[in-house]
Scaffold this active site. Sequence first.
Site, PDB file in Angstrom:
ATOM      1  N   HIS A 191       0.815  -1.220   0.000  1.00 22.93           N
ATOM      2  CA  HIS A 191       0.000   0.000   0.000  1.00 22.93           C
ATOM      3  C   HIS A 191       0.849   1.271   0.000  1.00 22.93           C
ATOM      4  O   HIS A 191       0.351   2.351  -0.302  1.00 22.93           O
ATOM      5  CB  HIS A 191      -0.984  -0.001   1.170  1.00 22.93           C
ATOM      6  CG  HIS A 191      -0.399   0.292   2.510  1.00 22.93           C
ATOM      7  ND1 HIS A 191      -0.001  -0.688   3.386  1.00 22.93           N
ATOM      8  CD2 HIS A 191      -0.151   1.463   3.145  1.00 22.93           C
ATOM      9  CE1 HIS A 191       0.455  -0.139   4.494  1.00 22.93           C
ATOM     10  NE2 HIS A 191       0.389   1.163   4.370  1.00 22.93           N
ATOM     11  N   ASP A 193       0.025  -7.512   1.435  1.00 22.51           N
ATOM     12  CA  ASP A 193       0.538  -6.150   1.611  1.00 22.51           C
ATOM     13  C   ASP A 193       2.066  -6.122   1.588  1.00 22.51           C
ATOM     14  O   ASP A 193       2.698  -5.409   2.374  1.00 22.51           O
ATOM     15  CB  ASP A 193       0.007  -5.526   2.901  1.00 22.51           C
ATOM     16  CG  ASP A 193       0.152  -4.000   2.901  1.00 22.51           C
ATOM     17  OD1 ASP A 193       0.221  -3.414   1.808  1.00 22.51           O
ATOM     18  OD2 ASP A 193       0.218  -3.407   3.992  1.00 22.51           O
ATOM     19  N   GLY A 242       3.395   6.650   8.110  1.00 23.01           N
ATOM     20  CA  GLY A 242       4.757   6.810   7.612  1.00 23.01           C
ATOM     21  C   GLY A 242       5.668   5.673   8.024  1.00 23.01           C
ATOM     22  O   GLY A 242       6.719   5.464   7.426  1.00 23.01           O
ATOM     23  N   ASN A 243       5.281   4.926   9.080  1.00 23.90           N
ATOM     24  CA  ASN A 243       6.037   3.747   9.500  1.00 23.90           C
ATOM     25  C   ASN A 243       5.785   2.546   8.589  1.00 23.90           C
ATOM     26  O   ASN A 243       6.486   1.537   8.678  1.00 23.90           O
ATOM     27  CB  ASN A 243       5.669   3.339  10.930  1.00 23.90           C
ATOM     28  CG  ASN A 243       6.504   4.035  11.978  1.00 23.90           C
ATOM     29  OD1 ASN A 243       6.011   4.867  12.725  1.00 23.90           O
ATOM     30  ND2 ASN A 243       7.789   3.713  12.029  1.00 23.90           N
ATOM     31  N   SER A 244       4.771   2.634   7.733  1.00 22.62           N
ATOM     32  CA  SER A 244       4.433   1.512   6.863  1.00 22.62           C
ATOM     33  C   SER A 244       5.641   1.013   6.090  1.00 22.62           C
ATOM     34  O   SER A 244       6.351   1.802   5.470  1.00 22.62           O
ATOM     35  CB  SER A 244       3.366   1.933   5.854  1.00 22.62           C
ATOM     36  OG  SER A 244       2.097   1.891   6.412  1.00 22.62           O
ATOM     37  N   GLY A 271     -11.924 -23.557  -3.988  1.00 19.91           N
ATOM     38  CA  GLY A 271     -13.255 -23.151  -4.431  1.00 19.91           C
ATOM     39  C   GLY A 271     -14.360 -23.330  -3.414  1.00 19.91           C
ATOM     40  O   GLY A 271     -15.438 -23.825  -3.759  1.00 19.91           O
ATOM     41  N   VAL A 272     -14.113 -22.918  -2.154  1.00 24.10           N
ATOM     42  CA  VAL A 272     -15.163 -22.959  -1.143  1.00 24.10           C
ATOM     43  C   VAL A 272     -15.253 -21.605  -0.451  1.00 24.10           C
ATOM     44  O   VAL A 272     -14.258 -20.887  -0.340  1.00 24.10           O
ATOM     45  CB  VAL A 272     -14.906 -24.051  -0.071  1.00 24.10           C
ATOM     46  CG1 VAL A 272     -15.007 -25.426  -0.679  1.00 24.10           C
ATOM     47  CG2 VAL A 272     -13.563 -23.842   0.611  1.00 24.10           C
ATOM     48  N   ILE A 325     -16.132 -20.134   3.266  1.00 27.43           N
ATOM     49  CA  ILE A 325     -16.109 -20.724   4.606  1.00 27.43           C
ATOM     50  C   ILE A 325     -16.414 -19.676   5.663  1.00 27.43           C
ATOM     51  O   ILE A 325     -16.374 -18.473   5.394  1.00 27.43           O
ATOM     52  CB  ILE A 325     -14.738 -21.372   4.914  1.00 27.43           C
ATOM     53  CG1 ILE A 325     -13.623 -20.334   4.758  1.00 27.43           C
ATOM     54  CG2 ILE A 325     -14.494 -22.568   4.018  1.00 27.43           C
ATOM     55  CD1 ILE A 325     -12.254 -20.839   5.152  1.00 27.43           C
TER      56      ILE A 325
END
Length: 495
Positions: free
Chosen positions: A133, A163, A232-234, A290-291, A293
């Site tokens: 991001h 991410d 900003g720490n991302s 393909g489930v 849940i």
Amino acid sequence: MKKTLLIRILLGSVMAASLAGAPAMPAFAAPAAAAPLTGLPDFTQLVDRVGPAVVNIRTTERVSRAQRGGLPPGMDDDMAELFRRFFGIPMPSPGPKGGTPKKGQPQPDEEQNSGVGSGFVVSADGYIMTNAHVVDGAESIYVTLTDKREFKAKLIGADKRTDVAVVKVDARDLPTVPIGDSNKLRVGEWVVAIGSPFGLENTVTAGIVSAKGRDTGDYLPFIQTDVAVNPGNSGGPLINMRGEVVGINSMIYSQTGGFMGISFAIPIDEVMRVAEQLKKTGKVVRGRIGVAISEVSKDVADSLNLPRAAGALVRSVEPGSPAEKAGVLPGDIIMKFDGRAVDHATDLPRMVGETKPGVASTLQVLRKGKNQDLKITIAEADTDVQKPAKASQGSADVPHPNALGLVVSDLTDAQRKELKMRGGVVVELAEGPAGRAGLQQGDIILRVGDTDITSAKQFEETVKGLDAKRPVAILVRRGDATQFVPLRPRTPSGK
């Protein structure tokens, strides 16, 4: 009431105010030497060793002058509004060489800061880890080292699901940070975060690991800490006391947008697994079965006589998917995948996602109180799209509700064909216990306890035999979603 949010800790363009002209501090006599403190960690050597490998990441985007309202360079919207309001001076759109562009003349684009974040160098030849991001939608990516050198970076690949992003700069002999093992991280262990909160480069904060395997609704089990992390720490590293990266700081839990004592980091084991694929192919390939849940609640576990609430409840199975071919049915509870226990529903997507497409695996499902092993071949994620089916309404002739508060009718042949079902009954009316549990007209009841429902008459006979002192699990389908709903039958008095 303030809304609590999990916030991706990326700030847009950050403007820092400089402090100047502070009065000189008065001189005081030197205090007596204090006794040395014991039992507290000293992060100085760790920061000296790791700090140079942490970088500041700045992103930009192309914005046309028309989008900016035709403002001259160096003037933002707030300044232009000041001129318009208080001085009555409209700000014209500058044309080439400072002139006003003629009507219909194209206006040149300009590069504008769009965000700031952090990252860390993992190889001396310029590979850098950060959050997806941080670089999402960026026109250009600039990396600044602690020695103030700035490089324009190339995006190697980004995976929004975890991410994680990898960027590269054209440089050699860069300082790097060693990679640790997040599986060995212990709750209560001291950790350090280094990053650029609010654009303040190489800021160090410290705290402890508050929890591991924290489920926030995303694909990963996060590391929770009380390390101060802010916008900003991302993308910055979470570091253990051995100077090893054990996670990437990614999110905060906040009511204000700022740090409130809880932050989350992506475990470095998953980060590096994703990074290797991004470096090789620029994308991440994951398995799928393909489930759809959901979690197994305590009420559902009690109604099915399960020893504990565990596993992943299958709500729907995609037509033509590996799960359908393997014989998985709505209402099954997946207890194990390739021999590994599925304690929470969120465990299953991670286990399947880590499996390469084409691999033959084994699902252990709980169906009607018995465990079954199903062979399944993993497919590649994001291939098939499930089309929702519609549950049609049945007859309008509505008799008196039964002990569950339900009136049902048989499905027509056309409905069975449309829904691809052999059994089940459609709800015409839901009140009492069923109404309070959220059942509604059009829902389809597939099972009562361990009994498959084949007709309205059989359903009524089954309900009559229920014990009013115990809840029973009703398997209900709504659209393509299937789930168990615990209901307690009414007593003959109607309570």
